[in-house]
Design a protein around this motif. Structure first.
Motif, PDB file in Angstrom:
ATOM      1  N   THR A  74      -1.917  -0.605   5.433  1.00 20.27           N
ATOM      2  CA  THR A  74      -1.818  -0.489   3.973  1.00 20.27           C
ATOM      3  C   THR A  74      -3.197  -0.373   3.347  1.00 20.27           C
ATOM      4  OG1 THR A  74       0.245  -1.751   3.932  1.00 20.27           O
ATOM      5  CG2 THR A  74      -1.007  -1.647   1.890  1.00 20.27           C
ATOM      6  N   LEU A  89       3.164  -0.716  -0.959  1.00 15.24           N
ATOM      7  CA  LEU A  89       3.257  -0.390   0.461  1.00 15.24           C
ATOM      8  C   LEU A  89       3.500  -1.642   1.301  1.00 15.24           C
ATOM      9  CD1 LEU A  89       0.420   2.285   0.841  1.00 15.24           C
ATOM     10  CD2 LEU A  89       2.903   2.658   0.772  1.00 15.24           C
ATOM     11  N   LEU A  90       2.850  -2.743   0.917  1.00 18.22           N
ATOM     12  CA  LEU A  90       3.087  -4.005   1.621  1.00 18.22           C
ATOM     13  C   LEU A  90       4.545  -4.425   1.511  1.00 18.22           C
ATOM     14  CD1 LEU A  90       0.133  -6.511   0.993  1.00 18.22           C
ATOM     15  CD2 LEU A  90       0.794  -5.413   3.138  1.00 18.22           C
ATOM     16  N   LEU A 121       4.794  -2.104   5.501  1.00 13.07           N
ATOM     17  CA  LEU A 121       3.640  -1.614   6.241  1.00 13.07           C
ATOM     18  C   LEU A 121       2.705  -2.772   6.592  1.00 13.07           C
ATOM     19  CD1 LEU A 121       4.635   1.175   5.129  1.00 13.07           C
ATOM     20  CD2 LEU A 121       2.210   1.812   5.017  1.00 13.07           C
ATOM     21  N   PHE A 156      -1.223  -0.613  -3.120  1.00 12.54           N
ATOM     22  CA  PHE A 156      -1.379  -1.565  -2.025  1.00 12.54           C
ATOM     23  C   PHE A 156      -0.185  -2.517  -1.952  1.00 12.54           C
ATOM     24  CE2 PHE A 156      -2.829  -5.556  -0.213  1.00 12.54           C
ATOM     25  CZ  PHE A 156      -3.497  -5.144   0.927  1.00 12.54           C
ATOM     26  N   THR A 171      -4.529   2.908   1.296  1.00 15.27           N
ATOM     27  CA  THR A 171      -4.969   2.797  -0.099  1.00 15.27           C
ATOM     28  C   THR A 171      -6.424   3.210  -0.236  1.00 15.27           C
ATOM     29  OG1 THR A 171      -3.452   0.911  -0.300  1.00 15.27           O
ATOM     30  CG2 THR A 171      -4.983   1.283  -2.100  1.00 15.27           C
TER      31      THR A 171
END
Length: 297
Positions: free
Chosen positions: A67, A57-58, A62, A54, A71
Motif C-alpha cells: 500500500t 487500499l489498506l 492490501l 493509503f 501510494t
C-alpha cells in the motif's frame, strides 16, 4: 522538577513537536515556490489524496508495504502530471494566474478522490501508540515524537538530495538564478518535474501523519492553512525558514492557548498564529529567511 516549570516545558515541547508537522506541510510549498514562483494551493488536496488512497487500499486488504509503495508511486506520478499538464503550459504567466490554476486543481483532485474513494471518514492506524512518555516529570506524546522524527528524516533526506545529487544541484541553481541556470544549459522542465515529484512525496508523509492524528476526511486538506503563518514567518522561499517558522508557530499557539486563552475565553489556538503572522507582515514581509517574496508578489 518544579511543577510549574514541568508544565511549561510540557506545553512548549508539545508545541514544538506540532510545529515540526506544520513545517513538513510548509516544506511542500517552499520547494515549488523556490523554483517556479508558484504558490501551490493544491498541496492540501495532494495531502488528502495520499492519505485517502493509503487508508482505502489498506481497508481493501492490501499489505502495508505494498500500500505504501502504491501510494508513493501515485504521488510521484501525480506530481509529474501536474508539472506537465498545468505548470509547463502556463510557464511565464503571472503569479495570480498560476495561483488560480493550482486553486482550481485542488478542487479537481478533491473531486476525483471523492469519486474514487467516497466521502466517508476513515480511521488511520500506523501502529504508533499515542501514549504519554515521562521524561523527568515532563509528559510527551509518543505519537508526536515519532511523527517529528519522521518529519526530521524527510527533511534530512531532502537536504542530502539537494546537496549531493546532480538533480539537487540543478534545483539549487534554478532557485538561485533561473536565467543563469538556463544560460549554462539546465533544462527547467526536468528540474520542475523533480521538484513536483518531491512535493508529492512530502504530501504523502504529511498526509499519513496528519491523517493518523485527525482521521482521514475531506477537511484534512485544510491542514495547509496552518502552513501559511509558517511561510509568512519563515519566508516563502526558504527551507530553513519553513522549519524554524513551523517550530515558532507550534510553540506560540500552544503557549498562547494555555496561558492567554483563559483570559479571553479560550479558543485562541485556532487563530493566534494568523494574528502573529499579520503583525510579522507589517514588520518583515519577506519573513525571517525569505529573500524574494516582495519582488515576486
Amino acid at each position: 522538577m518544579d511543577p510549574d516549570l514541568a508544565f511549561f516545558t510540557e506545553v512548549l515541547v508539545g508545541g514544538l513537536l506540532s510545529g515540526v508537522m506544520y513545517a513538513l506541510v510548509a516544506l511542500g510549498f517552499v520547494l515549488i515556490y523556490k523554483t517556479s514562483g508558484v504558490l501551490n494551493f493544491a498541496q492540501g488536496a495532494q495531502l488528502l489524496l495520499a492519505a485517502l488512497t493509503f487508508v482505502s487500499l489498506l481497508e481493501r486488504g492490501l499489505p502495508f508495504a505494498l500500500t505504501l509503495a502504491a501510494t508513493f508511486a501515485l504521488m510521484v506520478v501525480l506530481g509529474l502530471a501536474i508539472e506537465r499538464t498545468v505548470l509547463r503550459p502556463l510557464a511565464n504567466r503571472s503569479p495570480m494566474t498560476l495561483f488560480v490554476a493550482t486553486l482550481g486543481l485542488s478542487y479537481v483532485i478533491e473531486g476525483v478522490a471523492q469519486l474514487v474513494w467516497g466521502t466517508q471518514v476513515h480511521a488511520l492506524e500506523l501502529g504508533i501508540e499515542d501514549t504519554p512518555l515521562d521524561f523527568a516529570g515532563v509528559l510527551v506524546s509518543r505519537f508526536d515524537l515519532v511523527a517529528a522524527a519522521c518529519a526530521g528524516v524527510v527533511v534530512a533526506l531532502l537536504s542530502a538530495f539537494f546537496r549531493f545529487t546532480r538533480t539537487g544541484l540543478a534545483f539549487r541553481a534554478v532557485a538561485d538564478d533561473t536565467f543563469a541556470a538556463l544560460a549554462i544549459g539546465l533544462r527547467l522542465p526536468r528540474v520542475w518535474a523533480a521538484v513536483w515529484a518531491a512535493a508529492g512525496v512530502i504530501a504523502l508523509v504529511a498526509g499519513l501523519l496528519w491523517g493518523a492524528r485527525l482521521g482521514v476526511q475531506f477537511s484534512l486538506s485544510l491542514v495547509v492553512l496552518k502552513a501559511l503563518p509558517v511561510l509568512v514567518l519563515g519566508g516563502f522561499d526558504s527551507v530553513a525558514g519553513a522549519i524554524v517558522g513551523g517550530l515558532i508557530v507550534g510553540a506560540l499557539e500552544k503557549l498562547a492557548e494555555v496561558y492567554l486563552g483563559p483570559a479571553v475565553g479560550g479558543g485562541i489556538e485556532g487563530w493566534f498564529a494568523y494574528a502573529v503572522a499579520l503583525l510579522f507582515l507589517l514588520v518583515r514581509p519577506r519573513g525571517l529567511f525569505g529573500q524574494r517574496l516582495v519582488e515576486r508578489v
